[in-house]
Design an enzyme around this catalytic site. Structure first.
Site, PDB file in Angstrom:
ATOM      1  N   ASN A  89       0.797  -1.228   0.000  1.00  0.00           N
ATOM      2  CA  ASN A  89       0.000   0.000   0.000  1.00  0.00           C
ATOM      3  C   ASN A  89       0.832   1.282   0.000  1.00  0.00           C
ATOM      4  O   ASN A  89       0.333   2.340  -0.372  1.00  0.00           O
ATOM      5  CB  ASN A  89      -0.924  -0.009   1.233  1.00  0.00           C
ATOM      6  CG  ASN A  89      -1.642   1.303   1.409  1.00  0.00           C
ATOM      7  OD1 ASN A  89      -2.599   1.609   0.705  1.00  0.00           O
ATOM      8  ND2 ASN A  89      -1.184   2.115   2.363  1.00  0.00           N
ATOM      9  N   TYR A 155       2.837   8.872 -11.098  1.00  0.00           N
ATOM     10  CA  TYR A 155       1.874   8.032 -10.381  1.00  0.00           C
ATOM     11  C   TYR A 155       1.148   7.087 -11.345  1.00  0.00           C
ATOM     12  O   TYR A 155       0.947   5.908 -11.040  1.00  0.00           O
ATOM     13  CB  TYR A 155       0.888   8.940  -9.656  1.00  0.00           C
ATOM     14  CG  TYR A 155      -0.091   8.259  -8.745  1.00  0.00           C
ATOM     15  CD1 TYR A 155       0.332   7.602  -7.592  1.00  0.00           C
ATOM     16  CD2 TYR A 155      -1.463   8.298  -9.009  1.00  0.00           C
ATOM     17  CE1 TYR A 155      -0.578   6.996  -6.738  1.00  0.00           C
ATOM     18  CE2 TYR A 155      -2.384   7.702  -8.159  1.00  0.00           C
ATOM     19  CZ  TYR A 155      -1.932   7.050  -7.034  1.00  0.00           C
ATOM     20  OH  TYR A 155      -2.841   6.456  -6.190  1.00  0.00           O
ATOM     21  N   LYS A 159       1.312   3.018 -11.060  1.00  0.00           N
ATOM     22  CA  LYS A 159       0.104   2.232 -10.799  1.00  0.00           C
ATOM     23  C   LYS A 159      -0.255   1.319 -11.967  1.00  0.00           C
ATOM     24  O   LYS A 159      -0.739   0.194 -11.753  1.00  0.00           O
ATOM     25  CB  LYS A 159      -1.062   3.165 -10.459  1.00  0.00           C
ATOM     26  CG  LYS A 159      -0.914   3.852  -9.101  1.00  0.00           C
ATOM     27  CD  LYS A 159      -0.737   2.859  -7.968  1.00  0.00           C
ATOM     28  CE  LYS A 159      -0.818   3.503  -6.601  1.00  0.00           C
ATOM     29  NZ  LYS A 159      -0.591   2.536  -5.509  1.00  0.00           N
ATOM     30  N   THR A 189      -8.646  10.449   1.533  1.00  0.00           N
ATOM     31  CA  THR A 189      -7.348  10.369   2.188  1.00  0.00           C
ATOM     32  C   THR A 189      -6.582  11.648   1.872  1.00  0.00           C
ATOM     33  O   THR A 189      -7.044  12.506   1.120  1.00  0.00           O
ATOM     34  CB  THR A 189      -6.533   9.162   1.681  1.00  0.00           C
ATOM     35  OG1 THR A 189      -6.184   9.384   0.311  1.00  0.00           O
ATOM     36  CG2 THR A 189      -7.328   7.857   1.791  1.00  0.00           C
TER      37      THR A 189
END
Length: 302
Positions: A89, A155, A159, A189
């Site tokens: 994670n 990112y 991913k 988040t």
């Protein structure tokens, strides 16, 4: 789900989604190695889990290197005697448009997300294969890795790469009865609170207000706890036949992402394709099937 006797590592689990995953695994009976780069954050996460009756210890190390990955596996084995579950994670953001993104910003995100997932999975796979009792590896993707997002070159690359590795690892580890899956979560988040179109819903959650169905269902947006059940499920014996999948979760929405597939095909007659021939066929055959980029959402209700 009963995970009694199982041992899990959850990287980046001091707060946010990682903490929600760790807490849910512990609630189901697993002993958990909590990981963060901040010792006070990691210790507080451990306290929150143990105060709720769970079992957890902290390993403070920045994910990315082989040494960090081995330290996490060693801590699980030394503290609890074995390893059964790895949740990859840990992650950071360094958002910028392509022409402004520095080498350091690109490398930092790739190191934590992509290399960190690789090194931790490799260390865990070695241990799980030695134990010979199967195991569960759960990696964390993102909608950005599936469809792209403005300002997130690093990112998106990380991913998307993670999901590609998951498909490969699912094949390589199948004989050892180790399942490997990716989850694609969306939740409130620190990583999502700066997204402009999500801000009203982040503000609502922070004010203790319920989210409307549009946010929870169409946007797949909710709390970190809304995404934790999928991790516990994939970590369980119930999910022993599920591997190589990318599964979306968030709010009230659970979704199975497809693998990339051809959506339009034309065949030449033994001559291959020249540029002119492609131009001739493109408008009619391929243009209607061109793919969108970025997440596409329906209009919110008036």
């Amino acid at each position: 789900m009963d995970l009694s006797g199982k041992v899990a590592i959850v990287t980046g689990s001091g707060r946010g989604l990682g903490l929600a995953y760790a807490a849910e695994l512990a609630r189901a009976g697993a002993a958990v190695v909590v990981n963060d780069v901040d010792s006070s954050v990691a210790d507080e996460a451990v306290r929150s889990i143990t105060d709720a009756g769970g079992s957890a210890v902290a390993e403070v190390v920045p994910v990315g290197t082989s040494e960090a990955a081995q330290a996490l596996v060693d801590r699980a084995v030394e503290e609890f005697g074995r390893l059964d579950i790895l949740v990859n994670n840990a992650g950071i953001l360094r958002d910028s448009t392509l022409w402004k993104m520095s080498d350091d910003d690109f490398d930092a995100v790739i190191t934590t997300h992509l290399r960190g997932t690789f090194t931790c999975t490799r260390a865990a796979a070695i241990r799980l294969r030695e134990q010979g009792e199967g195991g569960r590896i759960i990696c964390v993707g993102s909608p950005t890795g599936q469809v792209g997002n403005f300002g997130q070159t690093n990112y998106a690359a990380a991913k998307a790469g993670i999901v590609g590795m998951v498909r490969t690892w699912a094949m390589e580890l199948a004989r050892a009865e180790i399942t490997v899956n990716a989850i694609v979560p969306v939740a409130a988040t620190a990583m999502t609170e700066t997204v402009p179109f999500l801000k009203p819903y982040v503000d609502a959650l922070q004010a203790g207000e319920p989210l409307p169905p549009y946010a929870r269902q169409e946007l797949s947006f909710g709390t970190p706890q809304d995404a934790a059940g999928l991790v516990a499920f994939l970590a369980s014996d119930e999910a022993s036949a599920i591997t190589g999948q990318a599964i979306g979760i968030g709010g009230d929405r659970l979704a199975l992402w497809s693998h990339p597939a051809e959506v339009a095909v034309a065949l030449a007659d033994g001559t291959g394709w020249s540029a002119d021939a492609i131009a001739d066929v493109w408008t009619e055959k391929f243009a209607p099937s061109q793919q969108t980029v970025g997440q596409q959402f329906p209009e919110p209700p008036k």
